[in-house]
Write an enzyme that holds these catalytic residues in place. Structure first.
Site, PDB file in Angstrom:
ATOM      1  N   HIS A  75       0.844  -1.212   0.000  1.00 19.22           N
ATOM      2  CA  HIS A  75       0.000   0.000   0.000  1.00 19.22           C
ATOM      3  C   HIS A  75       0.871   1.250   0.000  1.00 19.22           C
ATOM      4  CE1 HIS A  75      -3.392   2.625   1.314  1.00 19.22           C
ATOM      5  NE2 HIS A  75      -2.402   3.260   1.939  1.00 19.22           N
ATOM      6  N   GLU A  76       1.893   1.258   0.837  1.00 17.78           N
ATOM      7  CA  GLU A  76       2.787   2.421   0.893  1.00 17.78           C
ATOM      8  C   GLU A  76       3.595   2.560  -0.400  1.00 17.78           C
ATOM      9  OE1 GLU A  76       2.226   4.426   3.196  1.00 17.78           O
ATOM     10  OE2 GLU A  76       1.034   3.054   4.424  1.00 17.78           O
ATOM     11  N   HIS A 126       1.641   4.440  -3.028  1.00 18.38           N
ATOM     12  CA  HIS A 126       1.726   5.901  -2.948  1.00 18.38           C
ATOM     13  C   HIS A 126       2.966   6.417  -3.669  1.00 18.38           C
ATOM     14  CE1 HIS A 126      -1.690   6.727  -0.466  1.00 18.38           C
ATOM     15  NE2 HIS A 126      -1.278   5.952   0.537  1.00 18.38           N
ATOM     16  N   GLU A 143      -5.860   7.079  -1.883  1.00 19.78           N
ATOM     17  CA  GLU A 143      -5.808   6.000  -0.897  1.00 19.78           C
ATOM     18  C   GLU A 143      -6.432   4.725  -1.470  1.00 19.78           C
ATOM     19  OE1 GLU A 143      -4.369   5.664   2.019  1.00 19.78           O
ATOM     20  OE2 GLU A 143      -3.530   7.676   1.934  1.00 19.78           O
TER      21      GLU A 143
END
Length: 273
Positions: free
Chosen positions: A142-143, A146, A223
């Site tokens: 997930h990070e 980004h 997100e």
């Protein structure tokens, strides 16, 4: 899906840019003279500076307040989750980010940086306590999402445009007769022009509030796409879902102290949960 994300980013930045340009054109038309070049220039400069040096500033804060320790890829390359990170980074041709570990049992993760070349991924020890290896990989993915989607750059540009709109409001609406430029206009008998400047100031404030909600929408959308990236990278969307449930449980379970509460509040805008 990525086309939709890029389209949303383009529309958001385009809308905010149009707000800013509209105010500038209105000021130029009604006032014919602008004495605040330095203020606007400094607003842009400081936003750019914070984007550029902000990661190092954050490093100092987290090291000082939370005793965070950084690890390079070579130092932790034998960890299973780092093998997963290396694979994803190689696929997307980006540099493996530095990893920071905070000794706190509240499970959370976040990332920051100017771009992919100097990105940092921060994990708390609580993640290693509550998550299994695959769930940890989903959180890290997930990070990474980004970083790969260039969220740092998009959100910094958008925030700069919002800052400019608020500066316009301060200059034209709140300054009023105390403003030197407005005072010069009044001496020339251009009362009507001064009134227009005040009106433009309040329109800027309106654009600022509208832009804030547009920015919140873009932030939430990014997100979702980071979530989607994690699901695709791990091959199982349920991994991130179960990780988030365990993260929520961990945050609720860990006794609150002033330090742990400060960490969660300080990273609320960046944190995974």
């Amino acid at each position: 899906m990525k086309v939709k994300l890029q389209f949303a980013s383009l529309v958001t930045l385009g809308l905010l840019s149009s707000f800013v340009i509209a105010i500038i054109l209105a000021v130029t038309f009604f006032a014919g003279f602008i004495g605040w070049e330095w203020l606007i220039g400094l607003t842009i400069f400081f936003n750019f500076l914070m984007w550029l040096v902000g990661p190092w500033f954050n490093d100092l804060i987290y090291k000082w307040l939370y005793k965070m320790e950084f690890y390079t890829y070579d130092q932790i390359k034998d960890k299973e989750y780092m093998k997963f990170v290396k694979k994803i980074c190689d696929e997307h041709k980006i540099k493996v980010p530095k990893f920071g570990i905070i000794k706190d049992q509240n499970p959370t993760a976040f990332t920051y940086g100017s771009a992919s070349y100097n990105a940092r991924i921060i994990l708390t020890e609580g993640l290693f306590t509550y998550l299994n290896e695959k769930e940890l990989e989903a959180v890290v993915a997930h990070e990474l999402g980004h970083i790969i989607n260039k969220d740092f750059i998009i959100m910094t540009v958008a925030a700069t445009l919002l800052s400019l709109l608020y500066e316009f409001y301060v200059i034209f609406a709140r300054a009023r007769s105390r403003s030197a430029s407005y005072g010069r206009m009044m001496k020339k008998g251009e009362k009507k022009g001064g009134g227009y400047l005040i009106l433009i100031g309040y329109v800027s404030l309106l654009f600022y509030y509208v832009g804030t909600y547009v920015l919140l929408y873009l932030s939430r959308l990014r997100e979702y796409y980071a979530d989607e990236f994690a699901a695709k990278a791990t091959g199982d969307a349920n991994l991130l879902s179960s990780a988030l449930i365990k993260i929520a449980y961990g945050i609720a379970t860990v006794p609150d102290t002033e330090k742990t509460a400060h960490l969660l509040n300080n990273t609320r805008a960046q944190g995974l949960f």
